[in-house]
Write a protein that holds these residues in place. Structure first.
Motif, PDB file in Angstrom:
ATOM      1  N   LYS A 183       0.897  -1.051  -0.132  1.00  0.00           N
ATOM      2  CA  LYS A 183       0.260   0.114   0.204  1.00  0.00           C
ATOM      3  C   LYS A 183       1.011   1.295  -0.114  1.00  0.00           C
ATOM      4  O   LYS A 183       1.965   1.152   0.299  1.00  0.00           O
ATOM      5  N   VAL A 184       0.509   2.339  -0.301  1.00  0.00           N
ATOM      6  CA  VAL A 184       0.907   3.957  -0.764  1.00  0.00           C
ATOM      7  C   VAL A 184       0.138   5.133   0.162  1.00  0.00           C
ATOM      8  O   VAL A 184      -1.245   4.916  -0.438  1.00  0.00           O
ATOM      9  N   GLU A 185       0.346   5.781   1.804  1.00  0.00           N
ATOM     10  CA  GLU A 185      -0.172   6.542   1.162  1.00  0.00           C
ATOM     11  C   GLU A 185       0.130   7.841   0.907  1.00  0.00           C
ATOM     12  O   GLU A 185       1.442   7.867   0.661  1.00  0.00           O
ATOM     13  N   ILE A 186      -0.818   8.602   0.310  1.00  0.00           N
ATOM     14  CA  ILE A 186      -0.347   9.512  -0.146  1.00  0.00           C
ATOM     15  C   ILE A 186      -0.561  11.392   0.532  1.00  0.00           C
ATOM     16  O   ILE A 186      -1.732  10.947   0.314  1.00  0.00           O
ATOM     17  N   LEU A 187       0.621  12.373   0.379  1.00  0.00           N
ATOM     18  CA  LEU A 187       0.331  13.296   0.872  1.00  0.00           C
ATOM     19  C   LEU A 187       0.604  14.886  -0.156  1.00  0.00           C
ATOM     20  O   LEU A 187       0.712  14.350  -0.863  1.00  0.00           O
ATOM     21  N   VAL A 188       0.139  15.253  -0.638  1.00  0.00           N
ATOM     22  CA  VAL A 188       0.423  16.758  -1.141  1.00  0.00           C
ATOM     23  C   VAL A 188       0.507  17.956  -0.407  1.00  0.00           C
ATOM     24  O   VAL A 188      -0.204  18.181  -0.082  1.00  0.00           O
ATOM     25  N   SER A 189       0.973  18.774  -1.292  1.00  0.00           N
ATOM     26  CA  SER A 189       1.532  20.178  -0.430  1.00  0.00           C
ATOM     27  C   SER A 189       1.370  21.100  -0.876  1.00  0.00           C
ATOM     28  O   SER A 189       2.827  20.813  -1.817  1.00  0.00           O
TER      29      SER A 189
END
Length: 659
Positions: A588-594
């Motif tokens: 799995k991959v958890e994705i965050l953006v900023s």
């Protein structure tokens, strides 16, 4: 008397043969003494019989003497319509506009006094003698005297004026007069001009043969050429004789009506005064020496006095096919450039030449005959536009060529119609401010062409590497339909290409991306770049990032942070897992953006498969982001280990999900 004249002319001829040098580049003396008997500087003796011969030797070199046998008129009447609309370069937002300069049909012999009678109540006029206005001061060596024209204010009543070099006589008003003005002139010679609609071909030919005046004009409403009579005479027996000036000048008038004034959206009776065409004609002259180059723009534009430039003005074949017409169209095009509004700095030798293509398009001529460089420039430019990766239209060496830079403009004209240029010009004339730099000019052209085509042309500009502001990109996306086809692949020479559809989903170019952070990496994997974090951006799916295993194996969570170097609209992500082993492939991959690498938005956790093919994650909505963080939090990977690996990571944008 005739013996004395012969002796004087013989003396000039002999002096030309001596070996002493002069600053004018010819072996001639400074000329005859002043025989006008002027008592003080600025005072003109009104005795019409006295001739100032002080510049005869230089005038003989250029522009030429007038035979004493050529008749001088006495109290000849001529009428000029001075009711003109004065349009300036500032009004039209172009480089050079035609000036109110009216041909009289008369020529002044060198050093001879001319009398011009101006009616009472007519003020604000000046007279110009000489059509060659290039000031060659400072040029070395000089092929002619540096200044051979003159201007003088005219007043109601008798005016006396002379030019030591002679020349064509013009009246220049500084205001318009509602009614035609009648003048009279004495001691001038009739110039054997061709005036379209006022004289037929045979009458003109006989007039030229009988005349001893060295220069004549070819005149239409829209354009006037000043050419040497001896070249006209010589052409009568050449392979392409200039014996049909009616046809030639009719074609020239059409060019300016339709392809210059008309293409810029100018007409005589336009409702908006900003769209009124200049009432004075554009002018071109030939000269034996120029201030700069082989030809240059201006009023008048100047070409070198040779057969090529003369042919460009007088060849019916050239005007009818556009072959050999590059020079004349090129210089007039310089006059018409709108550099203050939209023609940016690298287009100095580009947008002026677009008029060549307009003429060729109207008359059905092949673009390939316009200039040899077009045949290689267009295909090479199309190949450049079709390249992937980071490009810059203005600085890339591959595009450092005016013929290549013409290509995107001609593509737009061919695909959307030549009215696109008219729209640019008319909108530029209405602009309330100037665009100070290239990026604002890029923006202006993109916005106005998108407005004309009712299509968001941002992908077209992207393909050409023409930069524009993100704010404009957002506006265009909201306002117009997306560009559907790869029109930058269209070849105007072959009329092929440009039909391939643009995918709605486009991978972002990662050439300027960088690693902004990571939990660990493993140089012992092989390094450069195997095992290192930067392997996920190297474009090679066979290299990969690997978390630390040499000496220690930190357990999850693991992470890696990417900097896209600018804010982008992101629709989704793609991944390539490690190719040569399942070891380290995450579940799995958890994705965050900023936007700032400080405040993060979690866009979700997504499953990853145990495969080597490309895997994609489509987000539920579009996110604005610059920084991307990928967390690998699962306690074990597909091989049962605690490491994380990844071969490539990237993002894409899919416009169909935008609205």
């Amino acid at each position: 008397m005739k013996l004395k004249q012969f002796a004087a002319l013989f003396s000039i001829t002999m002096l030309l043969a001596v070996t002493s040098c002069s600053k004018y580049g010819y072996n001639i003396p400074d000329g005859y003494p002043d025989d006008s008997k002027n008592e003080a500087e600025g005072v003109i003796d009104t005795n019409m019989k006295l001739i100032d011969k002080s510049m005869y030797a230089k005038a003989k070199v250029f522009p030429g003497l007038v035979d004493i046998e050529e008749p001088r008129v006495v109290d000849a009447k001529f009428t000029l319509d001075l009711n003109f609309t004065k349009q300036t370069s500032l009004n039209l937002k172009i480089s050079v506009a035609p000036e109110p300069q009216f041909s009289t049909g008369y020529y002044a012999a060198p050093g001879e006094l001319i009398k011009i009678v101006v009616p009472q109540g007519i003020e604000g006029l000046s007279v110009q003698i000489g059509g060659h206005t290039d000031n060659l001061t400072g040029k070395s060596p000089l092929l002619r005297a540096p200044i051979i024209y003159m201007r003088q204010q005219l007043y109601p009543g008798n005016n006396f004026v002379r030019n030591l070099f002679g020349g064509t006589i013009y009246i220049r008003p500084d205001r318009a007069y509602p009614n035609p003005v009648e003048f009279s002139i004495t001691n001038a010679c009739v110039s054997p001009d061709f005036v379209l609609g006022e004289i037929n071909n045979n009458q003109w030919i006989e007039k030229v043969k009988a005349s001893k005046v060295p220069w004549l004009e070819l005149r239409t409403k829209r354009v006037v050429f000043l050419v040497p009579r001896d070249r006209v005479i010589k052409s009568f027996t050449s392979a392409e004789p200039f014996i049909d000036p009616t046809a030639v000048m009719t074609r020239w008038n059409d060019v300016f009506e339709l392809d210059y004034n008309g293409w810029m959206g100018l007409s005589d009776n336009a409702e908006d005064e900003r769209d009124r065409s200049p009432q004075g004609p554009w002018r071109g002259v030939l000269d034996i020496q120029l201030t700069v180059g082989y030809g240059h723009s201006g009023f008048p534009f100047v070409g070198y006095n040779d057969s090529e430039w003369f042919g460009g003005m007088t060849s019916l074949k050239s005007i009818s096919t556009s072959e050999g017409m590059w020079g004349s169209y090129h210089e007039f095009g310089h006059n018409c450039q709108q550099g203050s509004i939209w023609s940016w700095s690298t287009l100095g030798e580009t947008t002026n030449n677009l008029f060549n293509f307009k003429v060729a398009n109207r008359i059905g001529a092949s673009y390939s005959v316009l200039h040899p460089a077009v045949n290689s420039g267009f295909p090479e430019a199309v190949a450049y536009a079709n390249l992937q990766g980071l490009k810059n239209f203005d600085t890339d060496a591959a595009m450092d060529d005016p013929f290549k830079r013409m290509t995107p403009f001609v593509q737009i004209f061919e695909i959307y119609g030549y009215g696109a240029m008219t729209h640019l010009y008319k909108e530029a004339r209405k602009a309330t401010r100037y665009n100070p730099n290239d990026i604002t000019k890029h923006n202006w052209v993109l916005e106005k062409l998108s407005e004309y085509t009712q299509t968001n042309l941002s992908p077209f500009f992207d393909a050409w590497g023409i930069t524009y502001s993100p704010q404009l990109a957002d506006r265009l996306k909201e306002k117009y339909q997306r560009l559907a086809k790869k029109i930058w692949t269209y070849n105007p020479l072959t009329k092929t290409g440009g039909e391939e559809l643009i995918p709605t989903k486009v991978d972002y170019n990662r050439s300027e991306w960088s690693i902004a952070g990571f939990s660990t990496e493993e140089p012992a994997e092989g390094g450069n770049p195997d095992g290192l974090a930067r392997a996920v951006l190297d474009g090679n799916i066979n290299t990969f990032w690997h978390t630390k295993w040499n000496g220690e194996s930190p357990p999850p969570p693991h992470h890696i942070i990417l900097d896209m170097n600018k804010n982008l609209k992101v629709s989704g992500f793609y991944f390539y897992a490690r190719q040569n082993s399942p070891n380290g492939r995450s579940k799995k991959v958890e994705i965050l953006v900023s936007l700032d690498n400080k405040t993060w938005t979690n866009v979700g956790t997504y499953d990853l498969q145990n495969i080597i093919a490309r895997q994609e994650v489509l987000l539920p909505k579009i996110y604005d982001a610059r920084y991307l963080r990928f967390n690998f939090n699962e306690p074990t990977n597909y091989a049962g280990g605690v490491h994380a690996t990844m071969a490539e990571i990237g993002t894409f944008y899919d416009e169909k999900y935008e609205k």
